[in-house]
Design a protein around this motif. Sequence first.
Motif, PDB file in Angstrom:
ATOM      1  N   LYS A   1       0.833  -1.206   0.000  1.00  0.00           N
ATOM      2  CA  LYS A   1       0.000   0.000   0.000  1.00  0.00           C
ATOM      3  C   LYS A   1       0.865   1.253   0.000  1.00  0.00           C
ATOM      4  N   ALA A   2       1.890   1.270   0.842  1.00  0.00           N
ATOM      5  CA  ALA A   2       2.778   2.433   0.900  1.00  0.00           C
ATOM      6  C   ALA A   2       3.524   2.610  -0.419  1.00  0.00           C
ATOM      7  N   ARG A   3       3.966   1.524  -0.997  1.00  0.00           N
ATOM      8  CA  ARG A   3       4.678   1.573  -2.276  1.00  0.00           C
ATOM      9  C   ARG A   3       3.759   2.101  -3.373  1.00  0.00           C
ATOM     10  N   GLN A   4       2.515   1.619  -3.400  1.00  0.00           N
ATOM     11  CA  GLN A   4       1.567   2.076  -4.408  1.00  0.00           C
ATOM     12  C   GLN A   4       1.257   3.554  -4.219  1.00  0.00           C
ATOM     13  N   ALA A   5       1.148   4.011  -2.976  1.00  0.00           N
ATOM     14  CA  ALA A   5       0.895   5.429  -2.716  1.00  0.00           C
ATOM     15  C   ALA A   5       2.072   6.280  -3.213  1.00  0.00           C
ATOM     16  N   ALA A   6       3.293   5.817  -2.995  1.00  0.00           N
ATOM     17  CA  ALA A   6       4.468   6.548  -3.469  1.00  0.00           C
ATOM     18  C   ALA A   6       4.505   6.590  -4.991  1.00  0.00           C
ATOM     19  N   ILE A   7       4.167   5.488  -5.635  1.00  0.00           N
ATOM     20  CA  ILE A   7       4.142   5.451  -7.104  1.00  0.00           C
ATOM     21  C   ILE A   7       3.071   6.399  -7.632  1.00  0.00           C
ATOM     22  N   THR A   8       1.891   6.378  -7.020  1.00  0.00           N
ATOM     23  CA  THR A   8       0.815   7.269  -7.442  1.00  0.00           C
ATOM     24  C   THR A   8       1.220   8.725  -7.274  1.00  0.00           C
ATOM     25  N   GLN A   9       1.862   9.047  -6.150  1.00  0.00           N
ATOM     26  CA  GLN A   9       2.310  10.423  -5.908  1.00  0.00           C
ATOM     27  C   GLN A   9       3.330  10.843  -6.961  1.00  0.00           C
ATOM     28  N   GLU A  10       4.250   9.965  -7.288  1.00  0.00           N
ATOM     29  CA  GLU A  10       5.259  10.289  -8.293  1.00  0.00           C
ATOM     30  C   GLU A  10       4.624  10.495  -9.664  1.00  0.00           C
ATOM     31  N   ILE A  11       3.650   9.670 -10.014  1.00  0.00           N
ATOM     32  CA  ILE A  11       2.951   9.839 -11.296  1.00  0.00           C
ATOM     33  C   ILE A  11       2.225  11.181 -11.330  1.00  0.00           C
ATOM     34  N   LEU A  12       1.577  11.554 -10.225  1.00  0.00           N
ATOM     35  CA  LEU A  12       0.887  12.843 -10.161  1.00  0.00           C
ATOM     36  C   LEU A  12       1.861  13.999 -10.323  1.00  0.00           C
ATOM     37  N   GLU A  13       3.025  13.906  -9.689  1.00  0.00           N
ATOM     38  CA  GLU A  13       4.020  14.969  -9.804  1.00  0.00           C
ATOM     39  C   GLU A  13       4.563  15.060 -11.224  1.00  0.00           C
ATOM     40  N   LEU A  14       4.805  13.920 -11.844  1.00  0.00           N
ATOM     41  CA  LEU A  14       5.289  13.929 -13.225  1.00  0.00           C
ATOM     42  C   LEU A  14       4.234  14.511 -14.162  1.00  0.00           C
ATOM     43  N   THR A  15       2.984  14.138 -13.956  1.00  0.00           N
ATOM     44  CA  THR A  15       1.895  14.650 -14.790  1.00  0.00           C
ATOM     45  C   THR A  15       1.757  16.159 -14.615  1.00  0.00           C
ATOM     46  N   ALA A  16       1.828  16.629 -13.381  1.00  0.00           N
ATOM     47  CA  ALA A  16       1.733  18.065 -13.117  1.00  0.00           C
ATOM     48  C   ALA A  16       2.887  18.800 -13.782  1.00  0.00           C
ATOM     49  N   GLY A  17       4.085  18.244 -13.702  1.00  0.00           N
ATOM     50  CA  GLY A  17       5.240  18.876 -14.338  1.00  0.00           C
ATOM     51  C   GLY A  17       5.094  18.922 -15.843  1.00  0.00           C
ATOM     52  N   ALA A  18       4.584  17.857 -16.441  1.00  0.00           N
ATOM     53  CA  ALA A  18       4.373  17.833 -17.894  1.00  0.00           C
ATOM     54  C   ALA A  18       3.315  18.847 -18.296  1.00  0.00           C
ATOM     55  N   ASP A  19       2.249  18.972 -17.503  1.00  0.00           N
ATOM     56  CA  ASP A  19       1.213  19.968 -17.801  1.00  0.00           C
ATOM     57  C   ASP A  19       1.789  21.375 -17.734  1.00  0.00           C
ATOM     58  N   LEU A  20       2.617  21.645 -16.747  1.00  0.00           N
ATOM     59  CA  LEU A  20       3.207  22.977 -16.624  1.00  0.00           C
ATOM     60  C   LEU A  20       4.151  23.278 -17.778  1.00  0.00           C
ATOM     61  N   GLN A  21       4.848  22.292 -18.269  1.00  0.00           N
ATOM     62  CA  GLN A  21       5.747  22.527 -19.405  1.00  0.00           C
ATOM     63  C   GLN A  21       4.947  22.795 -20.673  1.00  0.00           C
ATOM     64  N   ARG A  22       3.781  22.157 -20.826  1.00  0.00           N
ATOM     65  CA  ARG A  22       2.952  22.379 -22.008  1.00  0.00           C
ATOM     66  C   ARG A  22       2.286  23.752 -21.988  1.00  0.00           C
ATOM     67  N   ASP A  23       1.984  24.272 -20.809  1.00  0.00           N
ATOM     68  CA  ASP A  23       1.281  25.554 -20.689  1.00  0.00           C
ATOM     69  C   ASP A  23       2.140  26.508 -19.853  1.00  0.00           C
ATOM     70  N   PRO A  24       3.112  27.206 -20.493  1.00  0.00           N
ATOM     71  CA  PRO A  24       4.023  28.068 -19.729  1.00  0.00           C
ATOM     72  C   PRO A  24       3.316  29.209 -19.011  1.00  0.00           C
ATOM     73  N   ASP A  25       2.124  29.635 -19.496  1.00  0.00           N
ATOM     74  CA  ASP A  25       1.403  30.716 -18.808  1.00  0.00           C
ATOM     75  C   ASP A  25       1.010  30.308 -17.392  1.00  0.00           C
ATOM     76  N   ARG A  26       0.813  29.013 -17.167  1.00  0.00           N
ATOM     77  CA  ARG A  26       0.449  28.544 -15.827  1.00  0.00           C
ATOM     78  C   ARG A  26       1.591  28.768 -14.849  1.00  0.00           C
ATOM     79  N   LEU A  27       2.832  28.822 -15.382  1.00  0.00           N
ATOM     80  CA  LEU A  27       3.982  29.047 -14.500  1.00  0.00           C
ATOM     81  C   LEU A  27       3.914  30.427 -13.851  1.00  0.00           C
ATOM     82  N   GLN A  28       3.323  31.389 -14.552  1.00  0.00           N
ATOM     83  CA  GLN A  28       3.250  32.750 -14.025  1.00  0.00           C
ATOM     84  C   GLN A  28       1.865  33.063 -13.483  1.00  0.00           C
ATOM     85  N   GLY A  29       1.013  32.065 -13.374  1.00  0.00           N
ATOM     86  CA  GLY A  29      -0.295  32.276 -12.779  1.00  0.00           C
ATOM     87  C   GLY A  29      -1.318  32.841 -13.735  1.00  0.00           C
ATOM     88  N   ARG A  30      -1.083  32.753 -15.052  1.00  0.00           N
ATOM     89  CA  ARG A  30      -2.027  33.305 -16.018  1.00  0.00           C
ATOM     90  C   ARG A  30      -2.849  32.227 -16.690  1.00  0.00           C
TER      91      ARG A  30
END
Length: 118
Positions: A62-91
Amino acid sequence: MIFEPSAGDILNQLPALFFKQAVYQAVLEAKASEFSARMVAMKAATDNAKKIAAALSLEYNKARQAAITQEILELTAGADLQRDPDRLQGRGQGHSPHPRGSTAPRQWLGPRRRDDHH
């Protein structure tokens, strides 16, 4: 026929021989009982250890799966931010309109670069 020792001597030794045999039998039964009790105790301990190992394995997974899920969420969030640079500045959509240099709480901007001094 001649018996050695005599029939009387044999009959006199029988009670002592019978007693020794009875004591020996009791000792053997006591040992067998002890070994049986040890086997039952070891089986119970083994069963308990297996239950604990299964519970710990479930908890670890369970702990391992939670860590994997958290890492996937962080990677997805980072990819979304790279695709939409305006989000980096809050726009981006649904974000605060504050410019990047304001006193607003810092949004996740990915890893900091050396020239990024905020």
